[in-house]
Design an enzyme around this catalytic site. Sequence first.
Site, PDB file in Angstrom:
ATOM      1  CG  ASN A 148      -1.557   6.279   0.799  1.00 36.81           C
ATOM      2  OD1 ASN A 148      -0.873   5.533   1.500  1.00 36.81           O
ATOM      3  ND2 ASN A 148      -1.189   6.681  -0.406  1.00 36.81           N
ATOM      4  N   GLY A 190       4.507   2.137  -4.179  1.00 37.92           N
ATOM      5  CA  GLY A 190       4.921   2.924  -3.010  1.00 37.92           C
ATOM      6  C   GLY A 190       4.470   2.365  -1.679  1.00 37.92           C
ATOM      7  CB  THR A 191       2.895  -0.292  -0.221  1.00 34.70           C
ATOM      8  OG1 THR A 191       2.734  -0.931   1.060  1.00 34.70           O
ATOM      9  CG2 THR A 191       2.763  -1.305  -1.336  1.00 34.70           C
ATOM     10  CE1 TYR A 210      -4.362   8.679  12.050  1.00 37.25           C
ATOM     11  CE2 TYR A 210      -4.302   8.439  14.441  1.00 37.25           C
ATOM     12  CZ  TYR A 210      -4.090   7.914  13.170  1.00 37.25           C
ATOM     13  OH  TYR A 210      -3.606   6.648  13.014  1.00 37.25           O
ATOM     14  CG  ASP A 245      -3.391  10.761   0.788  1.00 39.74           C
ATOM     15  OD1 ASP A 245      -4.116  10.468  -0.195  1.00 39.74           O
ATOM     16  OD2 ASP A 245      -2.211  10.375   0.888  1.00 39.74           O
ATOM     17  CG  LEU A 252      11.737   5.663  -3.933  1.00 41.84           C
ATOM     18  CD1 LEU A 252      12.061   6.547  -2.734  1.00 41.84           C
ATOM     19  CD2 LEU A 252      12.176   6.332  -5.223  1.00 41.84           C
ATOM     20  CG  ASP A 253      14.636   1.555  -1.538  1.00 41.19           C
ATOM     21  OD1 ASP A 253      15.579   1.794  -2.306  1.00 41.19           O
ATOM     22  OD2 ASP A 253      14.276   2.317  -0.610  1.00 41.19           O
ATOM     23  CG  HIS A 255      -4.861   0.754   6.134  1.00 44.83           C
ATOM     24  ND1 HIS A 255      -3.516   0.700   5.863  1.00 44.83           N
ATOM     25  CD2 HIS A 255      -5.272  -0.539   6.271  1.00 44.83           C
ATOM     26  CE1 HIS A 255      -3.117  -0.584   5.839  1.00 44.83           C
ATOM     27  NE2 HIS A 255      -4.168  -1.347   6.077  1.00 44.83           N
ATOM     28  NE  ARG A 285      -0.874  11.025   9.360  1.00 47.31           N
ATOM     29  CZ  ARG A 285      -1.197   9.742   9.430  1.00 47.31           C
ATOM     30  NH1 ARG A 285      -1.321   9.144  10.606  1.00 47.31           N
ATOM     31  NH2 ARG A 285      -1.408   9.052   8.342  1.00 47.31           N
TER      32      ARG A 285
HETATM   33  C1  BJW Z   1       8.259   5.502  -2.814  1.00 48.54           C
HETATM   34  C2  BJW Z   1       8.451   6.872  -2.914  1.00 48.54           C
HETATM   35  C3  BJW Z   1       8.271   7.435  -4.196  1.00 48.54           C
HETATM   36  C4  BJW Z   1       8.770   6.354  -0.870  1.00 48.54           C
HETATM   37  N1  BJW Z   1       7.946   6.653  -5.209  1.00 48.54           N
HETATM   38  N2  BJW Z   1       7.969   4.749  -3.849  1.00 48.54           N
HETATM   39  C5  BJW Z   1       2.814 -10.705  12.051  1.00 48.54           C
HETATM   40  C6  BJW Z   1       2.702 -11.185  10.752  1.00 48.54           C
HETATM   41  C7  BJW Z   1       1.680 -10.760   9.935  1.00 48.54           C
HETATM   42  C8  BJW Z   1       0.749  -9.833  10.376  1.00 48.54           C
HETATM   43  C9  BJW Z   1       0.872  -9.366  11.654  1.00 48.54           C
HETATM   44  C10 BJW Z   1       1.882  -9.788  12.490  1.00 48.54           C
HETATM   45  N3  BJW Z   1       1.742  -9.158  13.674  1.00 48.54           N
HETATM   46  C11 BJW Z   1       0.672  -8.326  13.604  1.00 48.54           C
HETATM   47  C12 BJW Z   1       0.128  -8.455  12.375  1.00 48.54           C
HETATM   48  C13 BJW Z   1      -1.033  -7.724  11.846  1.00 48.54           C
HETATM   49  C14 BJW Z   1      -0.757  -6.264  11.599  1.00 48.54           C
HETATM   50  C15 BJW Z   1       0.571  -6.091  10.874  1.00 48.54           C
HETATM   51  O1  BJW Z   1       0.652  -6.215   9.665  1.00 48.54           O
HETATM   52  N4  BJW Z   1       1.608  -5.767  11.607  1.00 48.54           N
HETATM   53  C16 BJW Z   1       2.951  -5.614  11.008  1.00 48.54           C
HETATM   54  C17 BJW Z   1       3.642  -4.443  11.646  1.00 48.54           C
HETATM   55  C18 BJW Z   1       3.689  -6.924  11.144  1.00 48.54           C
HETATM   56  N5  BJW Z   1      -1.842  -5.783  10.776  1.00 48.54           N
HETATM   57  C19 BJW Z   1      -2.959  -5.341  11.304  1.00 48.54           C
HETATM   58  O2  BJW Z   1      -3.116  -5.258  12.497  1.00 48.54           O
HETATM   59  C20 BJW Z   1      -4.071  -5.000  10.348  1.00 48.54           C
HETATM   60  N6  BJW Z   1      -5.261  -5.655  10.736  1.00 48.54           N
HETATM   61  C21 BJW Z   1      -5.339  -6.988  10.778  1.00 48.54           C
HETATM   62  O3  BJW Z   1      -4.404  -7.706  10.481  1.00 48.54           O
HETATM   63  O4  BJW Z   1      -6.571  -7.414  11.179  1.00 48.54           O
HETATM   64  C22 BJW Z   1      -6.747  -8.801  11.317  1.00 48.54           C
HETATM   65  C23 BJW Z   1      -7.425  -9.338  10.119  1.00 48.54           C
HETATM   66  C24 BJW Z   1      -6.697  -9.661   8.990  1.00 48.54           C
HETATM   67  C25 BJW Z   1      -7.341 -10.188   7.897  1.00 48.54           C
HETATM   68  C26 BJW Z   1      -8.686 -10.403   7.974  1.00 48.54           C
HETATM   69  C27 BJW Z   1      -9.413 -10.049   9.092  1.00 48.54           C
HETATM   70  C28 BJW Z   1      -8.771  -9.527  10.170  1.00 48.54           C
HETATM   71  C29 BJW Z   1      -4.361  -3.518  10.367  1.00 48.54           C
HETATM   72  C30 BJW Z   1      -3.243  -2.709   9.822  1.00 48.54           C
HETATM   73  C31 BJW Z   1      -3.575  -1.230   9.959  1.00 48.54           C
HETATM   74  C32 BJW Z   1      -2.424  -0.360   9.512  1.00 48.54           C
HETATM   75  N7  BJW Z   1      -2.707   0.979   9.862  1.00 48.54           N
HETATM   76  C33 BJW Z   1      -1.788   2.029   9.438  1.00 48.54           C
HETATM   77  C34 BJW Z   1      -2.276   3.361  10.020  1.00 48.54           C
HETATM   78  C35 BJW Z   1      -3.517   3.838   9.271  1.00 48.54           C
HETATM   79  C36 BJW Z   1      -3.949   5.172   9.730  1.00 48.54           C
HETATM   80  C37 BJW Z   1      -2.873   6.192   9.572  1.00 48.54           C
HETATM   81  O5  BJW Z   1      -2.483   6.542   8.446  1.00 48.54           O
HETATM   82  O6  BJW Z   1      -2.398   6.675  10.607  1.00 48.54           O
HETATM   83  O7  BJW Z   1      -1.737   2.092   8.007  1.00 48.54           O
HETATM   84  S1  BJW Z   1      -0.085   1.715   9.880  1.00 48.54           S
HETATM   85  C38 BJW Z   1       0.606   2.416   8.437  1.00 48.54           C
HETATM   86  O8  BJW Z   1       1.288   1.384   7.660  1.00 48.54           O
HETATM   87  C39 BJW Z   1      -0.588   2.857   7.580  1.00 48.54           C
HETATM   88  C40 BJW Z   1      -0.155   2.435   6.206  1.00 48.54           C
HETATM   89  O9  BJW Z   1      -1.275   2.328   5.362  1.00 48.54           O
HETATM   90  C41 BJW Z   1       0.554   1.137   6.466  1.00 48.54           C
HETATM   91  C42 BJW Z   1       1.473   0.716   5.369  1.00 48.54           C
HETATM   92  O10 BJW Z   1       2.504   1.652   5.167  1.00 48.54           O
HETATM   93  P1  BJW Z   1       2.995   1.968   3.691  1.00 48.54           P
HETATM   94  O11 BJW Z   1       1.915   2.642   2.950  1.00 48.54           O
HETATM   95  O12 BJW Z   1       3.541   0.747   3.077  1.00 48.54           O
HETATM   96  O13 BJW Z   1       4.118   3.083   3.964  1.00 48.54           O
HETATM   97  P2  BJW Z   1       5.652   2.909   4.379  1.00 48.54           P
HETATM   98  O14 BJW Z   1       6.114   4.206   4.915  1.00 48.54           O
HETATM   99  O15 BJW Z   1       5.866   1.729   5.215  1.00 48.54           O
HETATM  100  O16 BJW Z   1       6.384   2.615   2.984  1.00 48.54           O
HETATM  101  C43 BJW Z   1       6.490   3.591   1.960  1.00 48.54           C
HETATM  102  C44 BJW Z   1       7.105   2.929   0.751  1.00 48.54           C
HETATM  103  O17 BJW Z   1       7.099   3.841  -0.326  1.00 48.54           O
HETATM  104  C45 BJW Z   1       8.562   2.476   0.951  1.00 48.54           C
HETATM  105  O18 BJW Z   1       8.696   1.157   0.457  1.00 48.54           O
HETATM  106  C46 BJW Z   1       9.373   3.446   0.090  1.00 48.54           C
HETATM  107  O19 BJW Z   1      10.512   2.847  -0.513  1.00 48.54           O
HETATM  108  C47 BJW Z   1       8.370   3.846  -0.953  1.00 48.54           C
HETATM  109  N8  BJW Z   1       8.533   5.193  -1.514  1.00 48.54           N
HETATM  110  N9  BJW Z   1       8.818   7.378  -1.685  1.00 48.54           N
HETATM  111  C48 BJW Z   1       7.854   5.308  -5.018  1.00 48.54           C
HETATM  112  N10 BJW Z   1       8.440   8.779  -4.391  1.00 48.54           N
END
Ligand code: BJW
Length: 229
Positions: free
Chosen positions: A90, A175-176, A52, A92, A201-202, A107, A55
């Site tokens: 995000n 973008g997620t 962190y 940021d 993108l995809d 987040h 970043r």
């Molecule tokens: C572009 C582009 C351009 C690129 N133009 N597009 C099994 C099933 C379901 C759930 C779970 C499971 N096992 C575990 C879980 C729960 C878990 C989870 O989802 N795990 C998965 C891995 C399966 N989730 C959690 O634990 C969450 N909490 C939770 O569930 O609590 C319980 C609860 C639920 C509901 C009620 C009450 C309680 C917490 C999740 C926390 C995620 N944290 C992070 C880190 C944050 C801090 C940090 O930044 O370091 O969050 S992980 C990381 O992933 C970050 C992001 O916000 C998150 C999502 O990523 P994002 O933004 O989608 O990025 P990318 O890189 O994955 O994708 C980028 C996209 O952009 C791509 O599609 C590209 O194509 C596109 N792109 N350039 C347009 N120019």
Amino acid sequence: MKVFVLTGAGISAESGIPTFRGDDGLWEGHRVEDVATPQAFQRNPKLVHEFYNKRRRFLQNESVVPNLAHQALAEFERDHDDEFLLVTQNIDDLHQRAGSRQVLPMHGELLKARCTLTGDVIEWRDDLTVDTVHPTEPDLVGTLRPHVVWFGETPIGLDQIADFAQRCDLFIAIGTSALVYPAAGIVQSTGPHCRCVEINLDDTPQSSHFDTALRGKASVEVPRFLQSL
Ligand code: BJW
């Protein structure tokens, strides 16, 4: 028209901030799933702080600025008469810097720290270490952590998100990768009359739940789509 926007790392990619799961998505060989957990922080707080700190420093580099997609969303919100909510995954602050006001960072926020003992949330721009002293509680050393939501922790603002998802007329996901829940599932909790638009993108695992897929860069597709409304 009530508008709900959900953004992910892709919207900030063109501002120079790496995404999590793209080609450049590894941090010094670690997957985000291996550093963004409470267990990782307990096991190796130095490593997680460094993740962190780097970043946070990068975010404050003068080259990192909001792009056309952030700006278009802020402008749309300014001119929009009905309800609007921008939920970002995000950590940021590029939406806020672009001028968006109704921002819900589900987040957490990189430029804030949280005390693990008192729960205080504090504006924070410097590095954090295991020796950092709480600014107003000098007896507390090493209790501050990044104010972010790790895997297994509860995201911020879920009630507001669930309520507005049911009521909105237009849901736009930008973008997620739709791999991380509960954010990935929001599209499925929108009402039957809501139009759902995915800008990426995809394709993603949630693409079939959207009415419209716009494939391309956020900096191009977001301004174009918002202007078309
Ligand atoms: C572009 C582009 C351009 C690129 N133009 N597009 C099994 C099933 C379901 C759930 C779970 C499971 N096992 C575990 C879980 C729960 C878990 C989870 O989802 N795990 C998965 C891995 C399966 N989730 C959690 O634990 C969450 N909490 C939770 O569930 O609590 C319980 C609860 C639920 C509901 C009620 C009450 C309680 C917490 C999740 C926390 C995620 N944290 C992070 C880190 C944050 C801090 C940090 O930044 O370091 O969050 S992980 C990381 O992933 C970050 C992001 O916000 C998150 C999502 O990523 P994002 O933004 O989608 O990025 P990318 O890189 O994955 O994708 C980028 C996209 O952009 C791509 O599609 C590209 O194509 C596109 N792109 N350039 C347009 N120019």
